[in-house]
Design a protein around this motif. Structure first.
Motif, PDB file in Angstrom:
ATOM      1  N   ASP A  20      -5.732   9.283  12.255  1.00  0.00           N
ATOM      2  CA  ASP A  20      -7.268   9.164  12.234  1.00  0.00           C
ATOM      3  C   ASP A  20      -8.116   8.581  11.451  1.00  0.00           C
ATOM      4  OD1 ASP A  20      -8.964   9.210  14.679  1.00  0.00           O
ATOM      5  OD2 ASP A  20      -9.814  10.864  13.723  1.00  0.00           O
ATOM      6  N   GLY A  21      -8.306   7.494  10.897  1.00  0.00           N
ATOM      7  CA  GLY A  21      -8.954   6.331   9.933  1.00  0.00           C
ATOM      8  C   GLY A  21      -8.873   7.063   8.149  1.00  0.00           C
ATOM      9  N   ALA A  22      -8.019   7.980   8.063  1.00  0.00           N
ATOM     10  CA  ALA A  22      -8.230   9.014   6.608  1.00  0.00           C
ATOM     11  C   ALA A  22      -7.646   7.758   5.686  1.00  0.00           C
ATOM     12  CB  ALA A  22      -7.493  10.255   6.366  1.00  0.00           C
ATOM     13  N   SER A  23      -7.943   7.713   4.702  1.00  0.00           N
ATOM     14  CA  SER A  23      -6.875   7.123   3.153  1.00  0.00           C
ATOM     15  C   SER A  23      -4.955   7.411   3.321  1.00  0.00           C
ATOM     16  CB  SER A  23      -7.557   6.609   2.079  1.00  0.00           C
ATOM     17  OG  SER A  23      -6.187   6.447   0.967  1.00  0.00           O
ATOM     18  N   ILE A  24      -4.401   6.751   3.550  1.00  0.00           N
ATOM     19  CA  ILE A  24      -2.830   7.986   2.841  1.00  0.00           C
ATOM     20  C   ILE A  24      -3.411   7.692   1.456  1.00  0.00           C
ATOM     21  CG2 ILE A  24      -1.986   6.451   4.374  1.00  0.00           C
ATOM     22  CD1 ILE A  24      -0.436   4.763   1.788  1.00  0.00           C
ATOM     23  N   ASP A  25      -4.160   7.687   0.324  1.00  0.00           N
ATOM     24  CA  ASP A  25      -3.831   7.364  -1.124  1.00  0.00           C
ATOM     25  C   ASP A  25      -4.100   9.274  -1.019  1.00  0.00           C
ATOM     26  OD1 ASP A  25      -5.268   5.491  -1.272  1.00  0.00           O
ATOM     27  OD2 ASP A  25      -6.894   5.224  -1.778  1.00  0.00           O
ATOM     28  N   GLY A  53      -1.715   2.047   7.073  1.00  0.00           N
ATOM     29  CA  GLY A  53      -1.252   1.880   6.009  1.00  0.00           C
ATOM     30  C   GLY A  53      -0.445   2.126   4.777  1.00  0.00           C
ATOM     31  N   VAL A  54       0.755   3.289   5.598  1.00  0.00           N
ATOM     32  CA  VAL A  54       1.918   3.469   4.795  1.00  0.00           C
ATOM     33  C   VAL A  54       2.391   1.478   4.120  1.00  0.00           C
ATOM     34  CG1 VAL A  54       3.927   4.549   4.814  1.00  0.00           C
ATOM     35  CG2 VAL A  54       1.508   5.733   6.196  1.00  0.00           C
ATOM     36  N   PRO A  55       3.265   2.162   2.833  1.00  0.00           N
ATOM     37  CA  PRO A  55       4.242   1.144   2.490  1.00  0.00           C
ATOM     38  C   PRO A  55       4.949   0.916   2.763  1.00  0.00           C
ATOM     39  CG  PRO A  55       3.133   2.005   0.533  1.00  0.00           C
ATOM     40  CD  PRO A  55       2.330   2.633   1.657  1.00  0.00           C
ATOM     41  N   ALA A  56       6.111   0.350   4.053  1.00  0.00           N
ATOM     42  CA  ALA A  56       7.257   0.034   4.542  1.00  0.00           C
ATOM     43  C   ALA A  56       8.161   0.227   2.986  1.00  0.00           C
ATOM     44  CB  ALA A  56       7.429  -1.316   4.110  1.00  0.00           C
ATOM     45  N   SER A  57       7.913   0.780   1.702  1.00  0.00           N
ATOM     46  CA  SER A  57       8.843   1.217   0.784  1.00  0.00           C
ATOM     47  C   SER A  57       9.013   2.748   0.777  1.00  0.00           C
ATOM     48  CB  SER A  57       8.250   0.347  -0.672  1.00  0.00           C
ATOM     49  OG  SER A  57       7.543   1.230  -1.029  1.00  0.00           O
TER      50      SER A  57
END
Length: 256
Positions: free
Chosen positions: A72-77, A99-103
């Motif tokens: 919901d707009g939050a960063s995945i950091d 924003g989650v990287p495929a790896s």
């Protein structure tokens, strides 16, 4: 015999994509969403999960909606250290859009025989170790309580890990109008193929049209469990297909 129209019953956002893909492949498809995706009225459990996010080693998402509403707009950091588990391509797409990287994503291959918790578990079982913590992000009922199959949670627990669950959105019976009721009534005669990717959609259809008889209607299900629900609902002809576009088109073209 002219080709039958295909009625796609997935939630609205996903249904529109499936309809576009099917039409691009030459299939006469329309959307009739039988599950409404709604935001939680109270997100405190999701916020609490984010506060504990550093304690989790893996996050499992049951759907693209789970990914969309959990972030919901939050960063995945804060969750960058986690593995992200998904059961199918739609969920992978939702994670990538968040924003989650495929790896960092584990999911059955695009040509897998099935896309469910069992297929995912076969892939990630080697990651699970005693003391590991996993969070399952799923949908909830009208009150926001997490609902869904518990099979994967049991497997994780039996492997010695801890498994929590949180609802990130609600799954509701949709409100429909006269146009949708007309589609339902007309499609009961077998002139269309119902495409189901959820047993819940079948249950909602029965709730929305309790007097309709389905013995003349045909259904295409993306899993044997869903096919069983369709047969139980009274659908006279039921087939099972992988949810890949090529498999769906082949099944639709051969439907009799």
């Amino acid at each position: 015999m002219p080709r039958r129209r295909v009625i796609v019953t997935r939630p609205a956002r996903e249904a529109s994509r499936w309809v576009a893909d099917l039409r691009g492949a030459g299939v006469d498809a329309i959307a009739l969403p039988l599950i409404e995706i709604a935001s939680l009225e109270d997100r405190h459990r999701v916020e609490e999960a984010w506060q504990r996010i550093a304690s989790y080693d893996a996050l499992m998402f049951v759907s693209a909606a789970a990914a969309t509403h959990f972030f919901d707009g939050a960063s995945i950091d804060a969750a960058a250290h986690c593995r992200f588990w998904a059961t199918g391509a739609g969920t992978v797409r939702g994670l990538r859009e968040a924003g989650v990287p495929a790896s960092s994503i584990d999911a059955p291959a695009a040509d897998a025989a099935q896309f469910d918790s069992e297929a995912l578990w076969a892939l990630v079982r080697s990651q699970v170790r005693p003391g590991m913590r996993v969070l399952i992000v799923r949908g909830g009922d009208a009150t926001g309580q997490a609902v869904g199959r518990e099979w994967l949670a049991r497997e994780i627990a039996e492997a010695g890990a801890t498994c929590d669950a949180v609802a990130a959105y609600r799954r509701l019976v949709p409100a429909i109008g006269e146009a949708e009721r007309r589609v339902i009534a007309e499609a009961a005669d077998g002139s269309a193929i119902w495409l189901f990717s959820s047993s819940e959609a079948i249950a909602n259809l029965r709730a929305l049209a309790p007097t309709v008889e389905w013995h003349a209607a045909g259904a295409l299900a993306t899993h044997e469990r869903i096919a069983h629900a369709a047969r139980t609902a009274g659908f006279g002809r039921v087939r099972v297909s992988s949810p890949s576009l090529s498999s769906l088109v082949a099944s639709i073209e051969s439907f009799a």
